[in-house]
Design a protein around this motif. Structure first.
Motif, PDB file in Angstrom:
ATOM      1  N   GLY A  90       2.474 -36.066  53.734  1.00  0.00           N
ATOM      2  CA  GLY A  90       1.742 -35.865  54.928  1.00  0.00           C
ATOM      3  C   GLY A  90       2.399 -36.502  56.050  1.00  0.00           C
ATOM      4  O   GLY A  90       3.150 -37.072  56.237  1.00  0.00           O
ATOM      5  N   SER A  91       2.166 -35.601  57.422  1.00  0.00           N
ATOM      6  CA  SER A  91       2.753 -36.042  58.463  1.00  0.00           C
ATOM      7  C   SER A  91       2.461 -37.437  59.380  1.00  0.00           C
ATOM      8  O   SER A  91       3.340 -38.160  59.963  1.00  0.00           O
ATOM      9  CB  SER A  91       2.962 -35.008  59.415  1.00  0.00           C
ATOM     10  N   LYS A  92       1.235 -37.793  58.909  1.00  0.00           N
ATOM     11  CA  LYS A  92       0.718 -38.896  59.515  1.00  0.00           C
ATOM     12  C   LYS A  92       1.609 -40.168  59.459  1.00  0.00           C
ATOM     13  O   LYS A  92       1.761 -40.952  60.244  1.00  0.00           O
ATOM     14  CB  LYS A  92      -0.712 -39.109  58.998  1.00  0.00           C
ATOM     15  N   TYR A 117       0.058 -41.793  67.232  1.00  0.00           N
ATOM     16  CA  TYR A 117       1.173 -42.075  68.438  1.00  0.00           C
ATOM     17  C   TYR A 117       1.316 -43.485  68.653  1.00  0.00           C
ATOM     18  O   TYR A 117       2.483 -44.014  68.784  1.00  0.00           O
ATOM     19  CB  TYR A 117       1.602 -40.936  69.417  1.00  0.00           C
ATOM     20  N   ASP A 180       5.421 -32.836  67.536  1.00  0.00           N
ATOM     21  CA  ASP A 180       4.413 -32.790  66.448  1.00  0.00           C
ATOM     22  C   ASP A 180       4.095 -31.364  66.315  1.00  0.00           C
ATOM     23  O   ASP A 180       3.148 -31.003  67.218  1.00  0.00           O
ATOM     24  CB  ASP A 180       3.479 -33.996  66.648  1.00  0.00           C
ATOM     25  N   CYS A 182       2.105 -29.376  64.129  1.00  0.00           N
ATOM     26  CA  CYS A 182       1.322 -29.429  63.016  1.00  0.00           C
ATOM     27  C   CYS A 182       0.271 -28.101  62.996  1.00  0.00           C
ATOM     28  O   CYS A 182      -0.178 -27.393  62.026  1.00  0.00           O
ATOM     29  CB  CYS A 182       0.677 -30.512  62.422  1.00  0.00           C
ATOM     30  N   LYS A 216      -2.925 -28.008  57.332  1.00  0.00           N
ATOM     31  CA  LYS A 216      -3.804 -27.165  57.997  1.00  0.00           C
ATOM     32  C   LYS A 216      -3.619 -25.698  57.848  1.00  0.00           C
ATOM     33  O   LYS A 216      -4.271 -24.997  57.440  1.00  0.00           O
ATOM     34  CB  LYS A 216      -3.941 -27.192  59.587  1.00  0.00           C
ATOM     35  N   TYR A 300      -9.677 -26.843  67.213  1.00  0.00           N
ATOM     36  CA  TYR A 300     -10.621 -27.430  67.978  1.00  0.00           C
ATOM     37  C   TYR A 300     -11.046 -26.657  69.192  1.00  0.00           C
ATOM     38  O   TYR A 300     -10.224 -26.052  70.013  1.00  0.00           O
ATOM     39  CB  TYR A 300      -9.992 -28.944  68.421  1.00  0.00           C
TER      40      TYR A 300
HETATM   41  C1  PLP Z   1      -1.637 -34.057  65.749  1.00  0.00           C
HETATM   42  C2  PLP Z   1      -1.831 -34.201  64.404  1.00  0.00           C
HETATM   43  N1  PLP Z   1      -0.403 -34.857  63.935  1.00  0.00           N
HETATM   44  C3  PLP Z   1      -0.409 -35.113  62.685  1.00  0.00           C
HETATM   45  C4  PLP Z   1      -1.521 -35.234  61.730  1.00  0.00           C
HETATM   46  C5  PLP Z   1      -1.596 -35.572  60.467  1.00  0.00           C
HETATM   47  O1  PLP Z   1      -1.515 -34.521  59.568  1.00  0.00           O
HETATM   48  P1  PLP Z   1      -1.132 -34.650  58.101  1.00  0.00           P
HETATM   49  O2  PLP Z   1      -0.835 -36.152  57.843  1.00  0.00           O
HETATM   50  O3  PLP Z   1      -2.284 -34.507  57.269  1.00  0.00           O
HETATM   51  O4  PLP Z   1      -0.013 -33.843  57.858  1.00  0.00           O
HETATM   52  C6  PLP Z   1      -2.911 -34.657  62.340  1.00  0.00           C
HETATM   53  C7  PLP Z   1      -3.971 -34.629  61.515  1.00  0.00           C
HETATM   54  O5  PLP Z   1      -5.014 -34.061  61.938  1.00  0.00           O
HETATM   55  C8  PLP Z   1      -2.778 -33.886  63.670  1.00  0.00           C
HETATM   56  O6  PLP Z   1      -3.910 -33.627  64.354  1.00  0.00           O
END
Ligand code: PLP
Length: 356
Positions: A90-92, A117, A180, A182, A216, A300
Motif C-alpha cells: 500500500g502506498s501509505k 505527508y 503521489d 494515487c 482506488k 471527493y
Molecule cells: C493522497 C493519498 N495518498 C496515499 C493514500 C494511501 O493509499 P494506499 O495506502 O491505500 O495505497 C491515500 C489514501 O486514501 C491518499 O488519499
C-alpha cells in the motif's frame, strides 16, 4: 513517538454516532474506502498464487515490475525500466517512511494535504513546511518536496507547466520530488499528468519518484498494493533499505497486483461507477447550498456552504450523512468539507434523497 498528532478520525466519532441514528441508516462519505467488488481477474490471480511457502522478493516478481512499467507506458505515456519499479505494501507506509529513508531534515508538502505527508516528516524528526508556493520557502534547504495531483482532499489537478516548475525548482536545490499519483486514473474534467511524463521532467527521472496505488483504481485497498518508480539510482537505494527492513509485499498480492495492472477493463468499469455517483451527488449538494470547488479529478467533492467545517459536518450528520471536515487536511480547509463518492449506488441515492 509523542510528536505524532491525535488520530484525527477519532474527533468525528460523535458525528458518526449522530448519523447512525438516522432511521434509514448512515451514509458514510467520510473516509473514502472502496466498497465495490475486487475484480474477478484479480481475485483469480490471488487464489492461483495461494500456495506461496517461500519468501517473496522485496523487489517483487519480474512479472509484477513489467506489469507496472507496461501500465505506465500504456496509460500515462511514461517510460520506466522494470528494475526501477519497487512494490509497496500500500502506498501509505511509503508516504510515512520516505523522509526517514532519505534522512530528510526538511520536507515541503501541499498546504491542503493528505495528513500522512506531515506524519512522515514527524517520524523522521524533520521540519515540515506546508505551502503551495515553494518560492515562499526562501533559501532554506529542502530535502523532499511532496506533490499530489489529483489532490486529496481538493481534487485539484496540477497542469504540466506547474509540475515542471516544481521539478526545476527542486533540481536547482538538489531536493527530491515525490509525486503521489494515487488518483491519476480518476480525471473527470481534467487530465492528470505524471511527474515522470517527458512534458514535465524533460525526459530525465533524476531526483523524481512517482508513487502509485491500486487501492482506488482496482478496489485493492484491502490487499495493500502500490508501487514507487522513477529515478533508478534512488529506487535502488530504497530497495536496499526495504530489503534490510523486511518491507516485502506478500507473494499472492504480487500476483494479484500484476493481474490488476495488466487489465484496464475493470478499471474502466470502476471509473464509470464513480462517474455515475458524482453525476447524481454533485447537483444534490449544490441544490442544498454547497459550492463545489476544484474536484475535477479524484474521489471527493471539496465543498463549502460558507460555515465552519465542523458546523457543516454537524448539519449533514443530522440527516445521516457523514463527511470529513476540511481542517483534517490543514488549517486552510476550515470552511470546507470533503465528501467521498465511495459509497454504494444505494447509499448515494439515499444521500441525494436526504439533501432534497
Ligand atoms: C493522497 C493519498 N495518498 C496515499 C493514500 C494511501 O493509499 P494506499 O495506502 O491505500 O495505497 C491515500 C489514501 O486514501 C491518499 O488519499
Amino acid at each position: 513517538m509523542n510528536n505524532l498528532p491525535d488520530f484525527p478520525w477519532d474527533k468525528l466519532e460523535p458525528h458518526k454516532r449522530r448519523a447512525l441514528e438516522h432511521p434509514d441508516g448512515i451514509v458514510d462519505l467520510s473516509v473514502g474506502t472502496p466498497v465495490d467488488p475486487v475484480p474477478q481477474v484479480v481475485q483469480e490471480a490471488l487464489v492461483k498464487a495461494a500456495d506461496s511457502p517461500g519468501y517473496p522478493l522485496t523487489h517483487g516478481t519480474r512479472e509484477l515490475r513489467e506489469a507496472a512499467a507496461g501500465w505506465l507506458a500504456r496509460r500515462h505515456g511514461v517510460s520506466v525500466g522494470e528494475q526501477a519499479v519497487l512494490p509497496l505494501i500500500g502506498s501509505k507506509e511509503f508516504v510515512a517512511w520516505l523522509p526517514t529513508y532519505l534522512g530528510a531534515e526538511h520536507v515541503a508538502l501541499p498546504e491542503l494535504a493528505y495528513p500522512t505527508y506531515d506524519v512522515g516528516a514527524r517520524l523522521a524528526g524533520a521540519k515540515a513546511s506546508a505551502t503551495d508556493g515553494l518560492v515562499a520557502l526562501g533559501p532554506e534547504p529542502v530535502d523532499l518536496v511532496w506533490v499530489n495531483s489529483p489532490s486529496n482532499p481538493t481534487g485539484r489537478v496540477l497542469p504540466a507547466e506547474h509540475l515542471r516548475k516544481v521539478v526545476e525548482w527542486a533540481r536547482e536545490r538538489g531536493a527530491i520530488v515525490a509525486s503521489d499519483e494515487c488518483y491519476i486514473e480518476l480525471g473527470w474534467e481534467a487530465e492528470p499528468i505524471s511527474i515522470l511524463h517527458p512534458d514535465v521532467c524533460g525526459g530525465s527521472h533524476e531526483g523524481l519518484l512517482a508513487v502509485h496505488s491500486l487501492s482506488k483504481r482496482s478496489n485493492l485497498a484491502g490487499y495493500r498494493a502500490g508501487f514507487v518508480t522513477g529515478d533508478p539510482a534512488l529506487v535502488k537505494r530504497l530497495l536496499e533499505i526495504r530489503k534490510h527492513g523486511g518491507m516485502i509485499m506478500p507473494a499472492p498480492v504480487q500476483a494479484a497486483m500484476a493481474a490488476a495492472l495488466a487489465d484496464d477493463a475493470h478499471a474502466e468499469e470502476q471509473r464509470e461507477r464513480y462517474s455515475a455517483r458524482r453525476a447524481v451527488l454533485r447537483p444534490a449538494l449544490e441544490k442544498a447550498g454547497w459550492t463545489i470547488e476544484h474536484s475535477e479529478a479524484g474521489l471527493y467533492f471539496w465543498a463549502s456552504n460558507g460555515k465552519d467545517c465542523w458546523t457543516q459536518v454537524a448539519e449533514l450528520a443530522e440527516i445521516g450523512i457523514l463527511a470529513a471536515p476540511g481542517d483534517f487536511y490543514g488549517a486552510a480547509g476550515s470552511s470546507h468539507i470533503r465528501i467521498a463518492v465511495t459509497a454504494t449506488d444505494e447509499r448515494i441515492s439515499a444521500a441525494v434523497r436526504r439533501l432534497q
